[in-house]
Motif scaffolding. Structure first.
Motif, PDB file in Angstrom:
ATOM      1  N   GLY A 114     -74.585  -7.700  37.459  1.00  0.00           N
ATOM      2  CA  GLY A 114     -73.893  -7.734  36.172  1.00  0.00           C
ATOM      3  C   GLY A 114     -72.575  -6.990  36.207  1.00  0.00           C
ATOM      4  O   GLY A 114     -71.576  -7.437  35.625  1.00  0.00           O
ATOM      5  N   LEU A 115     -72.556  -5.846  36.898  1.00  0.00           N
ATOM      6  CA  LEU A 115     -71.317  -5.070  37.016  1.00  0.00           C
ATOM      7  C   LEU A 115     -70.264  -5.866  37.781  1.00  0.00           C
ATOM      8  O   LEU A 115     -69.073  -5.854  37.420  1.00  0.00           O
ATOM      9  CB  LEU A 115     -71.616  -3.750  37.732  1.00  0.00           C
ATOM     10  N   ARG A 116     -70.686  -6.572  38.819  1.00  0.00           N
ATOM     11  CA  ARG A 116     -69.761  -7.421  39.596  1.00  0.00           C
ATOM     12  C   ARG A 116     -69.155  -8.494  38.687  1.00  0.00           C
ATOM     13  O   ARG A 116     -67.952  -8.755  38.716  1.00  0.00           O
ATOM     14  CB  ARG A 116     -70.518  -8.063  40.757  1.00  0.00           C
ATOM     15  N   ASN A 117     -69.993  -9.109  37.884  1.00  0.00           N
ATOM     16  CA  ASN A 117     -69.545 -10.134  36.949  1.00  0.00           C
ATOM     17  C   ASN A 117     -68.562  -9.547  35.927  1.00  0.00           C
ATOM     18  O   ASN A 117     -67.514 -10.125  35.633  1.00  0.00           O
ATOM     19  CB  ASN A 117     -70.769 -10.720  36.252  1.00  0.00           C
ATOM     20  N   TYR A 118     -68.915  -8.367  35.416  1.00  0.00           N
ATOM     21  CA  TYR A 118     -68.085  -7.727  34.390  1.00  0.00           C
ATOM     22  C   TYR A 118     -66.728  -7.284  34.929  1.00  0.00           C
ATOM     23  O   TYR A 118     -65.700  -7.419  34.263  1.00  0.00           O
ATOM     24  CB  TYR A 118     -68.839  -6.520  33.811  1.00  0.00           C
ATOM     25  N   LEU A 119     -66.706  -6.754  36.151  1.00  0.00           N
ATOM     26  CA  LEU A 119     -65.475  -6.175  36.693  1.00  0.00           C
ATOM     27  C   LEU A 119     -64.616  -7.173  37.459  1.00  0.00           C
ATOM     28  O   LEU A 119     -63.503  -6.827  37.881  1.00  0.00           O
ATOM     29  CB  LEU A 119     -65.818  -4.995  37.620  1.00  0.00           C
ATOM     30  N   PHE A 120     -65.104  -8.389  37.626  1.00  0.00           N
ATOM     31  CA  PHE A 120     -64.360  -9.369  38.432  1.00  0.00           C
ATOM     32  C   PHE A 120     -62.937  -9.571  37.918  1.00  0.00           C
ATOM     33  O   PHE A 120     -61.972  -9.485  38.693  1.00  0.00           O
ATOM     34  CB  PHE A 120     -65.095 -10.706  38.465  1.00  0.00           C
ATOM     35  N   ASP A 121     -62.776  -9.819  36.622  1.00  0.00           N
ATOM     36  CA  ASP A 121     -61.427 -10.064  36.113  1.00  0.00           C
ATOM     37  C   ASP A 121     -60.660  -8.771  35.850  1.00  0.00           C
ATOM     38  O   ASP A 121     -59.517  -8.807  35.413  1.00  0.00           O
ATOM     39  CB  ASP A 121     -61.458 -10.946  34.853  1.00  0.00           C
ATOM     40  N   LYS A 122     -61.308  -7.630  36.153  1.00  0.00           N
ATOM     41  CA  LYS A 122     -60.608  -6.343  36.098  1.00  0.00           C
ATOM     42  C   LYS A 122     -60.119  -5.936  37.490  1.00  0.00           C
ATOM     43  O   LYS A 122     -59.680  -4.804  37.709  1.00  0.00           O
ATOM     44  CB  LYS A 122     -61.511  -5.244  35.545  1.00  0.00           C
ATOM     45  N   LYS A 123     -60.255  -6.844  38.449  1.00  0.00           N
ATOM     46  CA  LYS A 123     -59.767  -6.644  39.821  1.00  0.00           C
ATOM     47  C   LYS A 123     -60.547  -5.582  40.598  1.00  0.00           C
ATOM     48  O   LYS A 123     -60.029  -4.982  41.554  1.00  0.00           O
ATOM     49  CB  LYS A 123     -58.265  -6.286  39.840  1.00  0.00           C
ATOM     50  N   VAL A 124     -61.787  -5.358  40.216  1.00  0.00           N
ATOM     51  CA  VAL A 124     -62.654  -4.417  40.931  1.00  0.00           C
ATOM     52  C   VAL A 124     -63.780  -5.208  41.577  1.00  0.00           C
ATOM     53  O   VAL A 124     -64.440  -6.018  40.918  1.00  0.00           O
ATOM     54  CB  VAL A 124     -63.247  -3.354  39.979  1.00  0.00           C
ATOM     55  N   HIS A 125     -63.983  -4.987  42.875  1.00  0.00           N
ATOM     56  CA  HIS A 125     -65.025  -5.723  43.588  1.00  0.00           C
ATOM     57  C   HIS A 125     -66.289  -4.881  43.703  1.00  0.00           C
ATOM     58  O   HIS A 125     -66.221  -3.685  44.008  1.00  0.00           O
ATOM     59  CB  HIS A 125     -64.552  -6.111  44.987  1.00  0.00           C
ATOM     60  N   VAL A 126     -67.427  -5.500  43.451  1.00  0.00           N
ATOM     61  CA  VAL A 126     -68.722  -4.828  43.558  1.00  0.00           C
ATOM     62  C   VAL A 126     -69.556  -5.556  44.612  1.00  0.00           C
ATOM     63  O   VAL A 126     -69.751  -6.769  44.519  1.00  0.00           O
ATOM     64  CB  VAL A 126     -69.464  -4.823  42.209  1.00  0.00           C
ATOM     65  N   MET A 127     -70.035  -4.813  45.589  1.00  0.00           N
ATOM     66  CA  MET A 127     -70.841  -5.402  46.655  1.00  0.00           C
ATOM     67  C   MET A 127     -72.240  -4.797  46.655  1.00  0.00           C
ATOM     68  O   MET A 127     -72.399  -3.580  46.601  1.00  0.00           O
ATOM     69  CB  MET A 127     -70.190  -5.163  48.021  1.00  0.00           C
TER      70      MET A 127
END
Length: 241
Positions: free
Chosen positions: A159-172
């Motif tokens: 969910g965090l990856r989905n949320y931050l995607f358009d904020k230019k932050v990558h979550v792995m």
């Protein structure tokens, strides 16, 4: 780099791998509940790589002083926080064991992750790497309390990856299988399915540079868990896994 769970052998191996590969960090923040062990690692990277590190005491089982974390800024957050606890047979009805597994792997960890995620979001850059577990892919009788906490953490990272995607932050999300570490010492692990901390660090670094979303440390675990996830429930519930 910010390291949560900095006494983790995998976390320390990842820090070393990053420095060997030429990654540049103004400072590495080592967040830990074990200052003595972490100080040894901080001295090691200072001598070997001339890398400045700052140790910040953080114990998830105590109240978090977020003011101590306010001045921390970095481009990478590496979270290796985890607690295996007792397996189902030994610890299912031990509430202290259950609460500690859930608290350290999820409920007390997520607010700290959110604190740093907000900083990354406001800066609109960075990478968050979270170590979850294959144990979270499907509940198994041998360790389903631990598995349920890791399943929650996996869902959180997704969910965090989905949320931050358009904020230019990558979550792995990283899903190690069996790991040859102090936490698993004494357990009967299949060597073909077990990675060393160095193997894990190499695989995680490669996935980090490739900006993968989900990475299994050993590729074989992707196949193993695909099979396990797809066993029909009427068969799965009878298995001793």
């Amino acid at each position: 780099m910010i390291v949560l769970g900095s006494t983790s052998e995998v976390a320390q191996a990842f820090v070393e791998k990053s420095l060997r590969e030429g990654e540049k960090f103004e400072k590495i923040y080592l967040l830990t509940s074990n200052r003595e062990t972490t100080e040894r690692f901080a001295r090691h990277i200072d001598v070997k790589f001339l890398q400045q590190a700052e140790i910040i005491e953080l114990d998830l089982m105590k109240e978090i002083d977020y003011l101590k974390l306010e001045g921390i800024n970095s481009s990478v957050l590496f979270c290796a926080t985890g607690y295996l606890g007792e397996g189902t047979e030994e610890g299912l009805y031990d509430n202290r064991n259950t609460e500690r597994i859930i608290d350290i792997n999820y409920s007390r960890l997520v607010p700290v992750m959110n604190f740093f995620a907000q900083k990354f979001e406001s800066r609109r850059s960075g990478t968050i790497i979270g170590l979850s577990s294959v144990a979270g892919d499907r509940g198994r009788q041998s360790n389903f309390i631990y598995g349920s906490a890791k399943a929650a953490f996996t869902a959180y990272l997704s969910g965090l990856r989905n949320y931050l995607f358009d904020k230019k932050v990558h979550v792995m999300t990283v899903k190690p299988g069996f790991m040859a570490t102090k936490m698993t010492e004494g357990l009967p692990l299949n060597p073909k399915l077990t990675a060393t901390p160095k193997q894990a660090a190499d695989a995680i670094f490669k996935a980090y540079k490739s900006r993968k979303n989900v990475a299994y440390v050993l590729p074989v675990w992707g196949v193993v868990m695909l099979i396990i996830r797809n066993i029909p429930e009427f068969i799965f519930k009878k298995l001793k896994l």
